[in-house]
Design an enzyme around this catalytic site. Structure first.
Site, mmCIF file in Angstrom:
data_model
loop_
_atom_site.group_PDB
_atom_site.id
_atom_site.type_symbol
_atom_site.label_atom_id
_atom_site.label_comp_id
_atom_site.label_asym_id
_atom_site.label_seq_id
_atom_site.Cartn_x
_atom_site.Cartn_y
_atom_site.Cartn_z
ATOM 1 N N GLY A 11 -19.667 -20.201 28.940
ATOM 2 C CA GLY A 11 -18.242 -20.189 29.269
ATOM 3 C C GLY A 11 -17.661 -18.786 29.256
ATOM 4 N N ASN A 89 -19.980 -20.514 23.262
ATOM 5 C CA ASN A 89 -18.529 -20.334 23.329
ATOM 6 C C ASN A 89 -17.835 -21.407 24.167
ATOM 7 O OD1 ASN A 89 -15.907 -18.565 23.567
ATOM 8 N ND2 ASN A 89 -16.551 -18.959 25.675
ATOM 9 N N SER A 141 -13.673 -23.286 15.211
ATOM 10 C CA SER A 141 -12.215 -23.109 15.264
ATOM 11 C C SER A 141 -11.635 -23.370 13.885
ATOM 12 C CB SER A 141 -11.601 -24.106 16.245
ATOM 13 O OG SER A 141 -10.197 -24.134 16.100
ATOM 14 N N TYR A 154 -11.151 -32.633 19.126
ATOM 15 C CA TYR A 154 -11.479 -31.193 19.084
ATOM 16 C C TYR A 154 -11.880 -30.760 17.666
ATOM 17 C CZ TYR A 154 -10.719 -26.140 19.844
ATOM 18 O OH TYR A 154 -10.844 -24.775 19.921
ATOM 19 N N ALA A 156 -13.036 -32.615 15.261
ATOM 20 C CA ALA A 156 -14.330 -33.218 14.921
ATOM 21 C C ALA A 156 -15.468 -32.416 15.547
ATOM 22 C CB ALA A 156 -14.381 -34.668 15.393
ATOM 23 N N LYS A 158 -15.439 -29.244 16.369
ATOM 24 C CA LYS A 158 -15.541 -27.909 15.771
ATOM 25 C C LYS A 158 -16.052 -27.979 14.324
ATOM 26 C CE LYS A 158 -14.257 -25.591 19.384
ATOM 27 N NZ LYS A 158 -15.155 -24.639 20.046
HETATM 28 P P1 NAP Z 1 -10.693 -21.024 27.960
HETATM 29 O O1 NAP Z 1 -9.986 -19.782 28.399
HETATM 30 O O2 NAP Z 1 -10.165 -22.350 28.359
HETATM 31 O O3 NAP Z 1 -12.227 -20.903 28.409
HETATM 32 C C1 NAP Z 1 -13.127 -21.939 28.170
HETATM 33 C C2 NAP Z 1 -14.436 -21.617 28.863
HETATM 34 O O4 NAP Z 1 -15.358 -22.689 28.610
HETATM 35 C C3 NAP Z 1 -14.307 -21.473 30.366
HETATM 36 O O5 NAP Z 1 -14.922 -20.273 30.748
HETATM 37 C C4 NAP Z 1 -15.064 -22.671 30.908
HETATM 38 O O6 NAP Z 1 -15.792 -22.355 32.093
HETATM 39 C C5 NAP Z 1 -16.059 -22.950 29.806
HETATM 40 N N1 NAP Z 1 -16.549 -24.321 29.868
HETATM 41 C C6 NAP Z 1 -15.845 -25.474 29.675
HETATM 42 N N2 NAP Z 1 -16.659 -26.539 29.848
HETATM 43 C C7 NAP Z 1 -17.898 -26.043 30.129
HETATM 44 C C8 NAP Z 1 -19.169 -26.643 30.399
HETATM 45 N N3 NAP Z 1 -19.320 -27.983 30.400
HETATM 46 N N4 NAP Z 1 -20.216 -25.830 30.648
HETATM 47 C C9 NAP Z 1 -20.086 -24.481 30.646
HETATM 48 N N5 NAP Z 1 -18.903 -23.861 30.423
HETATM 49 C C10 NAP Z 1 -17.834 -24.640 30.164
HETATM 50 O O7 NAP Z 1 -10.808 -21.093 26.376
HETATM 51 P P2 NAP Z 1 -10.862 -19.959 25.242
HETATM 52 O O8 NAP Z 1 -9.564 -19.978 24.552
HETATM 53 O O9 NAP Z 1 -11.413 -18.695 25.785
HETATM 54 O O10 NAP Z 1 -11.909 -20.645 24.251
HETATM 55 C C11 NAP Z 1 -13.255 -20.220 24.129
HETATM 56 C C12 NAP Z 1 -13.846 -20.888 22.889
HETATM 57 O O11 NAP Z 1 -13.091 -20.513 21.731
HETATM 58 C C13 NAP Z 1 -13.801 -22.418 22.939
HETATM 59 O O12 NAP Z 1 -14.952 -22.959 22.334
HETATM 60 C C14 NAP Z 1 -12.582 -22.751 22.100
HETATM 61 O O13 NAP Z 1 -12.649 -24.040 21.559
HETATM 62 C C15 NAP Z 1 -12.674 -21.669 21.046
HETATM 63 N N6 NAP Z 1 -11.413 -21.413 20.357
HETATM 64 C C16 NAP Z 1 -10.314 -20.957 21.032
HETATM 65 C C17 NAP Z 1 -9.124 -20.734 20.332
HETATM 66 C C18 NAP Z 1 -7.891 -20.211 21.004
HETATM 67 O O14 NAP Z 1 -6.849 -20.113 20.315
HETATM 68 N N7 NAP Z 1 -7.903 -19.862 22.280
HETATM 69 C C19 NAP Z 1 -9.074 -20.977 18.968
HETATM 70 C C20 NAP Z 1 -10.200 -21.448 18.312
HETATM 71 C C21 NAP Z 1 -11.372 -21.652 19.003
HETATM 72 P P3 NAP Z 1 -15.597 -23.114 33.503
HETATM 73 O O15 NAP Z 1 -14.150 -22.943 33.887
HETATM 74 O O16 NAP Z 1 -16.553 -22.443 34.405
HETATM 75 O O17 NAP Z 1 -15.937 -24.554 33.225
#
Ligand code: NAP
Length: 246
Positions: A11, A89, A141, A154, A156, A158
């Site tokens: 991702g 990720n 997370s 979500y 669960a 994480k």
């Molecule tokens: P984001 O901007 O929505 O990006 C999520 C990424 O995951 C996208 O690049 C998407 O790619 C990819 N993805 C989703 N489903 C996929 C699949 N089946 N196979 C391969 N790639 C997939 O989210 P983010 O905020 O950067 O989050 C990144 C990570 O950090 C996640 O695990 C999220 O839970 C974690 N996190 C984020 C926060 C926050 O505050 N933002 C906090 C805690 C944890 P495609 O579009 O190509 O599908």
């Protein structure tokens, strides 16, 4: 520094994944930029890395699909001879109160966030074992540490990632493979931008540092866990959250 290492970031087309890919590349790693739906964004990540003098390769794979992850491992091994750093990720949200949450929304989130990490670890571990080295970093997370109303699925997934991290860390430690989790707090990305101003203010009030985090805050932590500087650290959950989970 990460010269000569090969890293896969799932991702990595945008948000935290893109920042991690760019940081690992800046430190010298050749980076496999995984995406599922967003090819253009992934190619943009590759372009940004190349413009900065690094090396990257975009590869499509739905991490929730076991066999596709097997094919991904095959492709990466054929191109680079193996992998040194695996960053799980990729993640999604389908928020809702438990009373209204559909089975589909529960399954989809667990399949991507938790089973996705199992799928890649399962397929890349034989290579790590053969080389007797490797770094696996799972992006959990603060919701998985504390729980969060409206995010049962979500949280669960994480929290499950934390159990997966600790168990695999115990299994692979004697072979020189480190497995850790990073638990981000509230980071400004597409995932969090739909939040109302009121909800955002309430979250900021709950952060001891009184600010949201940046994608670079997470990327720097992942780079540390990818580097030899963290070679004696395994099975840990590093909260990068401005103190939310204290
Ligand atoms: P984001 O901007 O929505 O990006 C999520 C990424 O995951 C996208 O690049 C998407 O790619 C990819 N993805 C989703 N489903 C996929 C699949 N089946 N196979 C391969 N790639 C997939 O989210 P983010 O905020 O950067 O989050 C990144 C990570 O950090 C996640 O695990 C999220 O839970 C974690 N996190 C984020 C926060 C926050 O505050 N933002 C906090 C805690 C944890 P495609 O579009 O190509 O599908």
């Amino acid at each position: 520094m990460l010269e000569g290492r090969v890293a896969l970031v799932t991702g990595a087309g945008k948000g935290i994944g893109r920042a991690i890919a760019m940081e690992l590349a800046a430190q010298g790693a050749r980076v496999v930029v995984n995406y599922n739906g967003s090819e253009e964004k992934a190619l943009e990540t590759v372009r940004l890395i190349e413009e900065a003098g690094g090396e990257a390769w975009a590869v499509k794979c739905d991490v929730s699909d076991f066999d596709s992850c097997g094919e991904l491992a095959k492709k990466v091994t054929e191109k680079y001879g193996g992998l040194d750093i695996l960053v799980n990720n990729a993640g999604i949200t389908r928020d809702g109160l438990i009373m209204r949450m559909s089975e589909e929304d529960y399954d989809k989130v667990l399949d991507t966030n938790l089973k996705g990490a199992f799928n890649t670890i399962r397929h890349f571990s034989p290579g790590f074992l053969k080389r007797r080295s490797g770094k696996i970093i799972n992006i959990s997370s603060v919701s998985g540490v504390l729980g969060n109303a409206g995010q049962a699925n979500y949280s669960a997934s994480k929290a499950g990632l934390i159990g997966l991290t600790k168990s695999v860390a115990r299994e692979l430690a004697s072979r020189g493979i480190c497995v850790n989790a990073v638990a981000p707090g509230f980071i400004e990305t597409d995932m969090t931008k739909s939040m109302s101003d009121k909800a955002r203010e309430a979250v900021i009030d709950s952060i001891p540092m009184r600010r949201t985090g940046t994608v670079e805050d997470i990327a720097r932590t992942v780079a540390f866990l990818s580097d030899a500087a963290s070679d004696y650290i395994t099975g840990q959950v590093l909260c990068v959250d401005g103190g939310m989970a204290i």
